[in-house]
Design an enzyme around this catalytic site. Structure first.
Site, PDB file in Angstrom:
ATOM      1  N   ARG A 222       8.037 -18.962 -24.524  1.00  0.00           N
ATOM      2  CA  ARG A 222       6.164 -19.332 -23.370  1.00  0.00           C
ATOM      3  C   ARG A 222       5.145 -17.887 -24.620  1.00  0.00           C
ATOM      4  O   ARG A 222       3.906 -17.826 -24.028  1.00  0.00           O
ATOM      5  CB  ARG A 222       6.166 -18.939 -22.329  1.00  0.00           C
ATOM      6  CG  ARG A 222       7.903 -19.674 -21.409  1.00  0.00           C
ATOM      7  CD  ARG A 222       6.777 -18.795 -20.221  1.00  0.00           C
ATOM      8  NE  ARG A 222       6.216 -18.949 -19.376  1.00  0.00           N
ATOM      9  CZ  ARG A 222       6.809 -19.768 -18.451  1.00  0.00           C
ATOM     10  NH1 ARG A 222       7.393 -20.824 -18.667  1.00  0.00           N
ATOM     11  NH2 ARG A 222       5.414 -20.777 -17.412  1.00  0.00           N
TER      12      ARG A 222
ATOM     13  N   PHE B 218       7.566 -33.136  -8.885  1.00  0.00           N
ATOM     14  CA  PHE B 218       8.205 -33.790  -7.910  1.00  0.00           C
ATOM     15  C   PHE B 218       7.626 -34.493  -7.173  1.00  0.00           C
ATOM     16  O   PHE B 218       8.590 -35.511  -6.648  1.00  0.00           O
ATOM     17  CB  PHE B 218       7.792 -32.420  -6.955  1.00  0.00           C
ATOM     18  CG  PHE B 218       8.957 -31.033  -7.433  1.00  0.00           C
ATOM     19  CD1 PHE B 218       9.850 -30.850  -7.993  1.00  0.00           C
ATOM     20  CD2 PHE B 218       8.609 -30.145  -6.498  1.00  0.00           C
ATOM     21  CE1 PHE B 218      10.423 -29.893  -8.555  1.00  0.00           C
ATOM     22  CE2 PHE B 218       9.384 -28.650  -6.890  1.00  0.00           C
ATOM     23  CZ  PHE B 218      11.011 -29.013  -7.979  1.00  0.00           C
TER      24      PHE B 218
ATOM     25  N   GLN C 117      14.474 -26.050 -10.844  1.00  0.00           N
ATOM     26  CA  GLN C 117      14.934 -25.325 -11.555  1.00  0.00           C
ATOM     27  C   GLN C 117      15.547 -24.290 -11.137  1.00  0.00           C
ATOM     28  O   GLN C 117      14.710 -23.454 -10.223  1.00  0.00           O
ATOM     29  CB  GLN C 117      13.837 -24.904 -12.763  1.00  0.00           C
ATOM     30  CG  GLN C 117      13.684 -26.238 -13.251  1.00  0.00           C
ATOM     31  CD  GLN C 117      12.409 -25.967 -14.382  1.00  0.00           C
ATOM     32  OE1 GLN C 117      11.827 -25.333 -14.643  1.00  0.00           O
ATOM     33  NE2 GLN C 117      11.771 -27.282 -15.414  1.00  0.00           N
TER      34      GLN C 117
ATOM     35  N   THR D  24       8.544 -17.737  -7.408  1.00  0.00           N
ATOM     36  CA  THR D  24       7.594 -18.385  -6.832  1.00  0.00           C
ATOM     37  C   THR D  24       6.200 -18.912  -7.480  1.00  0.00           C
ATOM     38  O   THR D  24       5.880 -18.573  -8.077  1.00  0.00           O
ATOM     39  CB  THR D  24       7.415 -16.904  -4.834  1.00  0.00           C
ATOM     40  OG1 THR D  24       6.285 -16.463  -6.432  1.00  0.00           O
ATOM     41  CG2 THR D  24       8.138 -16.882  -4.139  1.00  0.00           C
TER      42      THR D  24
ATOM     43  N   TYR E 119       1.469 -19.612 -25.246  1.00  0.00           N
ATOM     44  CA  TYR E 119       0.385 -19.577 -25.033  1.00  0.00           C
ATOM     45  C   TYR E 119      -0.421 -18.365 -24.176  1.00  0.00           C
ATOM     46  O   TYR E 119      -1.704 -18.236 -23.904  1.00  0.00           O
ATOM     47  CB  TYR E 119       0.914 -20.579 -23.443  1.00  0.00           C
ATOM     48  CG  TYR E 119       0.317 -20.975 -22.462  1.00  0.00           C
ATOM     49  CD1 TYR E 119      -0.872 -22.255 -22.662  1.00  0.00           C
ATOM     50  CD2 TYR E 119       0.604 -20.451 -21.065  1.00  0.00           C
ATOM     51  CE1 TYR E 119      -1.475 -22.111 -21.825  1.00  0.00           C
ATOM     52  CE2 TYR E 119      -0.633 -20.894 -20.248  1.00  0.00           C
ATOM     53  CZ  TYR E 119      -1.888 -22.445 -20.533  1.00  0.00           C
ATOM     54  OH  TYR E 119      -2.197 -21.843 -19.269  1.00  0.00           O
ATOM     55  N   ASP E 120       1.108 -17.635 -23.370  1.00  0.00           N
ATOM     56  CA  ASP E 120       0.274 -16.385 -22.772  1.00  0.00           C
ATOM     57  C   ASP E 120      -0.266 -15.388 -23.947  1.00  0.00           C
ATOM     58  O   ASP E 120      -1.820 -14.707 -23.571  1.00  0.00           O
ATOM     59  CB  ASP E 120       2.106 -15.276 -22.233  1.00  0.00           C
ATOM     60  CG  ASP E 120       2.760 -16.428 -21.315  1.00  0.00           C
ATOM     61  OD1 ASP E 120       2.234 -17.730 -21.119  1.00  0.00           O
ATOM     62  OD2 ASP E 120       3.858 -16.068 -20.831  1.00  0.00           O
TER      63      ASP E 120
ATOM     64  N   THR F  56      14.131 -19.230  -6.199  1.00  0.00           N
ATOM     65  CA  THR F  56      13.445 -18.648  -5.129  1.00  0.00           C
ATOM     66  C   THR F  56      12.150 -17.678  -6.178  1.00  0.00           C
ATOM     67  O   THR F  56      11.322 -16.706  -5.310  1.00  0.00           O
ATOM     68  CB  THR F  56      14.458 -17.922  -5.105  1.00  0.00           C
ATOM     69  OG1 THR F  56      15.121 -16.878  -6.556  1.00  0.00           O
ATOM     70  CG2 THR F  56      15.621 -17.805  -4.012  1.00  0.00           C
TER      71      THR F  56
ATOM     72  N   ARG G 216       4.439 -29.693 -14.764  1.00  0.00           N
ATOM     73  CA  ARG G 216       4.460 -29.212 -14.545  1.00  0.00           C
ATOM     74  C   ARG G 216       4.950 -29.256 -13.028  1.00  0.00           C
ATOM     75  O   ARG G 216       5.878 -30.838 -12.276  1.00  0.00           O
ATOM     76  CB  ARG G 216       3.292 -29.079 -13.864  1.00  0.00           C
ATOM     77  CG  ARG G 216       2.736 -28.234 -15.484  1.00  0.00           C
ATOM     78  CD  ARG G 216       1.724 -27.657 -15.452  1.00  0.00           C
ATOM     79  NE  ARG G 216       0.642 -28.352 -16.192  1.00  0.00           N
ATOM     80  CZ  ARG G 216      -0.590 -28.388 -16.149  1.00  0.00           C
ATOM     81  NH1 ARG G 216      -1.265 -27.334 -16.417  1.00  0.00           N
ATOM     82  NH2 ARG G 216      -1.444 -29.417 -16.977  1.00  0.00           N
ATOM     83  N   VAL G 217       5.586 -28.772 -12.348  1.00  0.00           N
ATOM     84  CA  VAL G 217       6.448 -28.207 -10.453  1.00  0.00           C
ATOM     85  C   VAL G 217       6.125 -29.977 -10.064  1.00  0.00           C
ATOM     86  O   VAL G 217       6.381 -30.659  -9.313  1.00  0.00           O
ATOM     87  CB  VAL G 217       6.887 -27.415 -10.463  1.00  0.00           C
ATOM     88  CG1 VAL G 217       5.911 -26.733  -9.258  1.00  0.00           C
ATOM     89  CG2 VAL G 217       8.093 -27.283  -9.554  1.00  0.00           C
TER      90      VAL G 217
END
Ligand code: NAD
Ligand code: UGA
Length: 355
Positions: free
Chosen positions: A182, A231, A244, A250, A185-186, A248, A226-227
């Site tokens: 990642r 969805f 994924q 967030t 990007y970061d 848990t 993206r999530v």
């Protein structure tokens, strides 16, 4: 005594009470010169304006009739379709251009968004992602310096990495893996922020830095990865919602109209930032899947799948600074924003609502 100044004339009251008009001021400019130099029109460049956030920003900027908007985009993840309503408008221009190459346009403000944002796209060609963040931002800062424009960078909550402080205030320096998948990007965005502040300190450029937290809404690429988009598309197609592991982790989801409002306030205000822009409502990814299932398709199953490396375990913005400095806070709750996005996805996927 001077009474009135109008259209290049000056009217004076003489001692005998008469009025005398003299023409001591310059003549009225021609209408052309008037419109060119005297109106408070703002010419605004939006890089990445054909993308998800960029196109919503362009909509808001174009609503102000005093604005002229120029979009620069290479269409890697964006599309002309997102700007369809403005193509051909006299106050709008669209330029196919890659920000890793310099460009010269006379503008007053630059919203610099160009950069692939979804992990699947920014990991696809990581070297290009770094070039876009570093060389692209250098080019836009060079332009801002040359034409004296104010420039805003859309940075990201990913600069906090896998945060050890929760929620994340702007003063937190982050926990980022510099050599992970990642990092293009970061770390790219972290260097972009550094460049913004160095140009500000060294050259006096007017800068604004927004740190955006997960934003969703209509016009996201359906296969963006993206999530939220995943969805919603999965629920409408009747496919399992892919959570994924561990589920848990967030995120805090901000509706795009709120975000655009924050970006414009930041640009128009006096504070350089960095300022967090996001919705502090925090959800686990599993909670998000259950909400999408409940709102869109109760029949779909939720399936746990493998995750990718370095996925941040928790993320929630501390927006104290945005509230104080910009008078900004998000208005749209997740449960209200998801149905707005559902309508857009239904029409693009051609899936009607069941009666
Ligand atoms: N959506 C979010 O949740 C989020 C969160 C944090 C930060 N951001 C930042 O906001 C900006 C916009 O994100 P988005 O969600 O709209 O993504 P997006 O992928 O929909 O938009 C990015 C746009 O930039 C263009 N682009 C990419 N590389 C380019 C290049 N080299 N030259 C010219 N154009 C280029 C793409 O074609 C696209 O139109 C990005 O800078 C992103 O890092 C977004
Ligand atoms: O807001 C941000 O600062 C950043 O958020 C995103 O990063 P990320 O939060 O990883 O975005 P997603 O790909 O939407 O993933 C969010 C979470 O959902 C999970 N996920 C994703 C997709 C999926 O199908 N299922 C699923 O469970 C991921 O594992 C992750 O934990 C993107 O990197 C950038 O758009 C943005 O800069």
């Amino acid at each position: 005594m001077r009474l009135k100044i109008s259209r290049g004339t000056m009217t004076e009251k003489l001692s005998n009470g008469d009025h005398q008009t003299t023409s001591k001021l310059p003549p009225t400019p021609s209408p052309l010169r008037n419109s060119k130099f005297l109106q408070s029109n703002m010419r605004i460049l939006v890089t990445g304006g054909a993308g998800f956030i960029g196109s919503h920003l362009v909509d808001r900027l174009m609503e102000n009739e005093k604005n002229e908007v120029i979009v620069v985009d290479n269409y890697f993840t964006g599309s002309k379709d997102n700007l369809r309503r403005w193509i051909g408008h006299p106050r709008f221009e669209l330029i196919r251009h890659d920000v890793t190459e310099p460009i010269l346009v006379e503008v007053d403000q630059i919203y610099h968004l160009a950069c692939p944002a979804s992990p699947i796209f920014y990991k696809h060609n990581p070297v290009k992602t770094i070039k876009t963040n570093v060389i692209g931002t250098l080019n836009m800062l060079g332009l801002a310096k040359r034409v004296g424009a104010r420039i805003l960078l859309t940075s990201t909550s990913e600069v906090y990495g896998d945060p050890l402080v929760h929620p994340q205030p702007e003063s937190y320096w982050g926990n980022v893996n510099p050599i992970g998948v990642r990092s293009c990007y970061d770390e790219g965005k972290r260097v972009a922020e550094t460049l913004m502040f160095d140009y500000h300190r060294q050259h006096g450029i007017e800068i604004r830095v927004a740190r955006i937290f997960n934003t969703y809404g209509p016009r996201m690429n359906i296969d963006d990865g993206r999530v939220v988009s995943n969805f919603i598309a999965q629920a409408l197609r009747g496919e399992p919602l892919t959570v994924q592991l561990p589920g848990t982790q967030t995120r805090s989801f901000c509706y795009v109209s709120d975000l655009v409002d924050g970006l414009i306030r930041l640009m128009e205000g006096e504070n350089t930032g960095p300022i967090n822009l996001g919705n502090p409502g925090e959800f686990t990814v599993l909670e998000l899947a259950k909400t999408v299932k409940e709102l869109i398709n109760t029949e779909v199953e939720i399936k746990m799948v493998e995750n990718t490396p370095d996925d941040p375990r928790q993320r929630k913005p501390d927006i104290t600074k945005a509230k104080e400095v910009l008078g900004w806070e998000p208005k749209v709750k997740l449960r209200d924003g998801l149905p707005l996005m559902e309508d857009d996805f239904r029409s693009r996927l051609g899936v009607g609502k069941q009666k």
